[in-house]
Design an enzyme around this catalytic site. Structure first.
Site: not given
Length: 208
Positions: A81, A189, A191
């Site tokens: 990011c 992102h 995750e």
């Protein structure tokens, strides 16, 4: 077991990234200690917020040259990011700011419109990865894999050959996954991107 250090400079989505790495069998060290970073087999630079604030924190912690030293020695280095944007030479966010300059290029704001279509900024939501080339960093990812993104700025590398994948916002294509040797970056992102995002971290760990 390879030693992975997540750089803690106060602006990262550290908990979620740590959990995603643990799913892949890696328990990272979260630290801003230079000695920990200098002994790492892999360095992950997260980031949420403004480019200038992030660089100021890295300068305050005296980590800029440490990170550059490790990257230049060939240690695998992943920016996520805002961490991706920090890899670049400069950013136009709220003025002009110098980055780590590990990948030559500029961080630019999304235009207000593209081909007469208004672009709402920031972009928040799911997008689809367009693979531009095959690479170990993309292993197991299908074209049109889903990625969750939150950002107002995008990277513009001087050498487009480092772009592994792009996303498109109302037809405006921009890089979302890059690699320059041992330097890796992802704008989204992982995750927060489900199984495909977990694969991105798995692939990077396998490259270590």
């Amino acid at each position: 077991m390879k030693k992975v250090v997540i750089v803690d400079y106060g602006l990262g989505n550290i908990f979620s990234i740590t959990q995603a790495l643990k799913v892949n069998g890696c328990t990272p060290i979260v630290s801003s200690d230079k000695n920990e970073i200098l002994s790492a087999d892999g360095i992950l630079l997260p980031g949420v917020g403004a480019f200038g604030d992030a660089m100021a924190k890295l300068v305050e912690l005296n980590l800029v040259e440490t990170l550059r030293e490790q990257a230049n020695k060939g240690v695998p280095f992943l920016g996520v990011c805002l961490g991706l944007q920090l890899l670049f030479t400069t950013s136009e966010e709220f003025g002009s700011h110098k980055g780590l300059d590990l990948i030559p290029g500029t961080v630019r704001r999304f235009p207000n419109s593209y081909k007469d279509i208004s672009l709402n900024v920031p972009f928040i939501g799911w997008n689809f990865l367009e693979k531009k080339k095959e690479d170990a960093f993309l292993e197991g990812l299908e074209n049109k894999s889903k990625m969750f993104l939150v950002h107002s700025f995008y990277v513009e590398p001087k050498d487009a050959s480092c772009v592994l994948g792009t996303c498109s916002y109302q037809g405006f294509a921009y890089p979302t996954m890059v690699r320059k040797g041992n330097i890796f970056g992802v704008q989204g992102h992982p995750e927060k991107s489900g199984p495909d995002g977990i694969k991105i971290y798995k692939n990077w760990l396998n490259i270590l």
